[in-house]
Motif scaffolding. Structure first.
Motif, PDB file in Angstrom:
ATOM      1  N   MET A   1      15.332  20.015  28.332  1.00 53.70           N
ATOM      2  CA  MET A   1      15.199  21.734  27.413  1.00 53.70           C
ATOM      3  C   MET A   1      16.186  22.508  27.717  1.00 53.70           C
ATOM      4  N   MET A   2      17.772  21.832  28.671  1.00 53.73           N
ATOM      5  CA  MET A   2      18.769  22.134  28.761  1.00 53.73           C
ATOM      6  C   MET A   2      20.420  21.435  27.869  1.00 53.73           C
ATOM      7  N   LEU A   3      19.846  20.100  27.955  1.00 57.52           N
ATOM      8  CA  LEU A   3      20.703  19.258  27.763  1.00 57.52           C
ATOM      9  C   LEU A   3      20.547  19.645  25.643  1.00 57.52           C
ATOM     10  N   TRP A   4      19.558  20.162  25.291  1.00 56.84           N
ATOM     11  CA  TRP A   4      19.738  20.164  23.529  1.00 56.84           C
ATOM     12  C   TRP A   4      20.475  21.691  23.297  1.00 56.84           C
ATOM     13  N   PRO A   5      19.964  22.390  24.103  1.00 59.24           N
ATOM     14  CA  PRO A   5      21.080  23.781  23.986  1.00 59.24           C
ATOM     15  C   PRO A   5      22.350  24.071  24.212  1.00 59.24           C
ATOM     16  N   ALA A   6      22.609  22.876  25.000  1.00 56.53           N
ATOM     17  CA  ALA A   6      23.970  23.514  25.622  1.00 56.53           C
ATOM     18  C   ALA A   6      24.482  22.160  24.473  1.00 56.53           C
ATOM     19  N   SER A   7      23.654  20.979  24.110  1.00 55.34           N
ATOM     20  CA  SER A   7      24.923  19.965  22.748  1.00 55.34           C
ATOM     21  C   SER A   7      24.999  21.368  21.539  1.00 55.34           C
ATOM     22  N   GLU A   8      23.852  22.118  21.611  1.00 57.01           N
ATOM     23  CA  GLU A   8      23.678  23.157  20.231  1.00 57.01           C
ATOM     24  C   GLU A   8      25.464  24.179  20.067  1.00 57.01           C
ATOM     25  N   PHE A   9      25.286  24.940  21.652  1.00 54.74           N
ATOM     26  CA  PHE A   9      26.107  25.090  22.024  1.00 54.74           C
ATOM     27  C   PHE A   9      27.700  24.626  21.880  1.00 54.74           C
ATOM     28  N   TYR A  10      27.288  23.991  22.451  1.00 58.31           N
ATOM     29  CA  TYR A  10      29.326  22.857  22.373  1.00 58.31           C
ATOM     30  C   TYR A  10      29.674  22.657  21.015  1.00 58.31           C
ATOM     31  N   GLY A  11      28.876  22.497  19.766  1.00 61.11           N
ATOM     32  CA  GLY A  11      29.113  23.047  18.217  1.00 61.11           C
ATOM     33  C   GLY A  11      30.063  24.255  17.990  1.00 61.11           C
TER      34      GLY A  11
END
Length: 688
Positions: A348-358
């Protein structure tokens, strides 16, 4: 997404000219239908759990406008005044599912007070010190700068906001004072905008009933909602004079005096506020929320330079906050109360950080970044990354405080720990808990399934592929080593599910203990749909048909064995029907995947009636009508509503439910002063 005229009502800057639409905004229940209700959906727990709510609303968002549009709907046809038009499904997805999601996010990060106030955020503090001003003045001026960047009138900013940058794990969503529903602005048809929609003073929650715990799944869940909506709101430009959305063609479009960031002024302003909150969140996490398993201290993360072989430094499960200040809470002390690493916290941290990375990606080699995102992070309004952090090398990286560098540091450290602490290389599966010294032995179907989805988004982001609403699109990636590793772990975990966890009846076991074998307890709905989520993610990432077929098999088994034909709801475990926000999240996701990825095609050897479009749409509608909205004003998971999905306010109307549906206005239901528009736990029972 389309910038529909009515959509402007849902975000910041509600003024007299932006009035609540009249009429119903949900499916009306007739008297005859009310008498025919044969079940109850009673609330069993009113606590607001941040992680579960935000995950559910993230899935509701993705199963809202993006789903309806992917199925061919012209979003301009949606109108909250035209109930169930152009179809009941389109309306439920494009208006209800989507807007429930949006409003709940605002409730958490702008109104409730459930967390640390943005005025105490590390980036705001940095700005204050650099300008020689006090934090309140620095934050006020920062909001004015953000408004200017999107062409938004600073005089229209909501009053008495409580913007958070770190959200707590739990709270009581009941309001603690009378909500100000007096008229702020009136229209000719006797409807009006209530004060609470422009002034949030009366919408606070009880601070004494908050669990002041920083939990990665909770602040990560809020991060996920913020990142998805910020990505939507800032995905294009708009004109200043007519507020018309423009396609993003170049990162310098906003240099034109008549063009600003954001798909509209109102949405753009909300987008930059969400991004500002995320920016401060990431700085706080990187610089002080990582836990050193050797020294047993909270320390600073090291991102690209981190090597778990030298000792684990990870995000612990729970950090207790001692507050100072009631109106603008600040953490005076942080104490690790549970140092274990939970798989749920990490994905649940990996998913949003990946979205924000985009969104923030400024790598020179990535040519797929939306030009509108490039414009937002070119220095104004958000700092650009140093060149050392955007080239192909990592040995020259520098510590920086721009949003891209901060997010990359957090993202990569979480990813490395996911692999080193939670992935069992010998069996090829993700383990639920690591105590900081030793890995556990339990593979949880729900957690492993959602980990696969988080890894899918990570792989896309790190390889420079579109994420957000476009995460299903094909594109040429960068083929990074991290992306290859993510895909390898995904395939191994998905294979483990198929080979070790699926049963002869087509379902999947809830979990598997390494060295012992599969669980023998009754299969839960969450485990099944979590597995469907993960197997579909692996199919989308690898294009290997076996993963799609496994997901279809489980989905069909669920619909065959767990669907109550009489009540038109799913059993959640055995014969019980207990629904939490996590249950709602997985159901919403499963329906979306069934419609977009798993449905019957001519090439499929196995045709399932459960995966016919009409059947899935019917289930989707039953889910919203019977579980989310519920059979009465006091039942159902969605305990209140307002604005784009809810009642209009009318002079002389005291019902608190002008649209005559089963979800009350915020001041009218579930408590002395009402309750926030969020999800609660319920239990469904047959009345007969």
């Amino acid at each position: 997404m389309k910038n529909r005229p009515w959509k402007a009502m849902s975000t910041l800057g509600i003024v007299a000219s932006l009035l609540v639409a009249t009429g119903c905004t949900q499916k009306q229940i007739t008297s005859e239908e009310k008498q025919d209700v044969n079940y109850s959906a009673s609330v069993t727990n009113y606590n607001f759990y941040t992680a579960g709510n935000m995950l559910a609303y993230a899935e509701f968002e993705l199963s809202g406008e993006p789903l309806a549009e992917a199925l061919g709907l012209d979003l301009d046809l949606l109108d909250p005044q035209k109930v169930n038009k152009p179809t009941a499904f389109d309306y439920t997805a494009g208006v209800e599912s989507y807007e429930y999601s949006e409003e709940a996010m605002y409730e958490l990060v702008e109104k409730s007070g459930l967390g640390l106030h943005l005025i105490n955020g590390p980036i705001v503090d940095k700005m204050a010190k650099e300008s020689g001003k006090q934090a309140p003045q620095a934050l006020e001026e920062r909001f004015y700068q953000l408004a200017e960047s999107v062409g938004y009138d600073k005089g229209e900013i909501f009053r008495n906001m409580y913007p958070t940058f770190m959200e707590y794990s739990k709270g009581d969503p009941h309001y603690i004072q009378k909500v100000d529903t007096s008229a702020y602005a009136e229209s000719d048809d006797k409807t009006y905008t209530p004060v609470y929609q422009v002034d949030f003073k009366t919408l606070r929650w009880d601070r004494d009933k908050m669990d002041k715990i920083l939990m990665p799944a909770a602040y990560g869940g809020a991060f996920l909602k913020q990142a998805l909506w910020a990505g939507d709101f800032l995905s294009g430009f708009h004109t200043v004079d007519k507020d018309e959305e423009l396609e993003a063609e170049a990162p310098n479009q906003d240099k034109d005096a008549n063009i600003r960031l954001g798909v509209s002024a109102a949405d753009g302003f909300q987008g930059v506020i969400l991004t500002e909150e995320i920016w401060n969140k990431l700085a706080y996490i990187r610089d002080g929320l990582f836990y050193d398993a050797n020294t047993k201290q909270l320390v600073k993360g090291s991102g690209t330079q981190y090597d778990p072989a030298n000792g684990f430094v990870y995000l612990p499960h729970a950090i207790k906050v001692t507050e100072e200040g009631q109106d603008v809470a600040k953490a005076s002390n942080l104490e690790v109360s549970d140092s274990r690493s939970f798989l749920r916290d990490q994905w649940m941290m990996l998913w949003p950080a990946s979205e924000f990375y985009g969104m923030t990606d400024q790598r020179q080699e990535n040519k797929n970044v939306n030009p509108a995102f490039r414009a937002a992070f070119d220095g104004v309004p958000f700092a650009a990354a140093p060149q050392e952090n955007t080239d192909a090398a990592t040995n020259n990286d520098v510590i920086a405080y721009d949003a891209y560098s901060l997010n990359r540091d957090v993202l990569l450290q979480v990813f490395k720990n996911l692999q080193a602490m939670h992935f069992n290389k010998e069996v090829g599966a993700f383990i639920n808990i690591h105590d900081g010294q030793k890995q556990g032995d339990y593979v949880d179907a729900f957690e492993a399934g959602y980990t696969l989805e988080a890894l899918r988004i990570f792989q896309r982001a790190i390889d420079g592929l579109p994420v957000g609403y476009a995460s299903g699109e094909d594109a040429q990636g960068l083929q990074t080593e991290e992306g290859k590793l993510a895909l390898d772990m995904m395939k191994k975990q998905a294979d483990f599910m198929i080979e070790k966890m699926m049963t002869k009846d087509g379902l999947i076991v809830n979990g598997f203990t390494i060295g012992k074998g599969p669980d023998e307890k009754a299969a839960t709905l969450e485990a099944q749909l979590g597995a469907v989520r993960g197997l579909t993610a692996t199919y989308l990432a690898t294009k290997k048909e076996k993963y799609r077929e496994a997901a279809r098999t489980i989905y069909n088994a669920v619909d065959t064995k767990m669907w109550d034909k009489k009540l038109k709801v799913y059993k959640t475990e055995g014969d019980s029907m207990k629904y939490t926000p996590y249950t709602a999240a997985s159901i919403s996701a499963a329906f979306r995947l069934a419609l977009l990825n798993l449905g019957n095609m001519e090439s499929d050897k196995q045709q399932y009636s459960s995966l016919e479009k009409e059947t899935v749409v019917s289930r989707y509608m039953d889910f919203y009508d019977r579980i989310i909205d519920g059979p009465s004003l006091k039942e159902g998971m969605q305990v209140s509503e307002f604005w784009d999905t809810g009642d209009s306010y009318k002079k002389g109307d005291k019902t608190g439910n002008t649209d005559k549906d089963n979800v009350p206005q915020v001041q009218a239901g579930h408590g002395k002063y009402g309750i926030a528009p969020i999800l609660v736990d319920i239990e469904v029972k047959n009345k007969n």
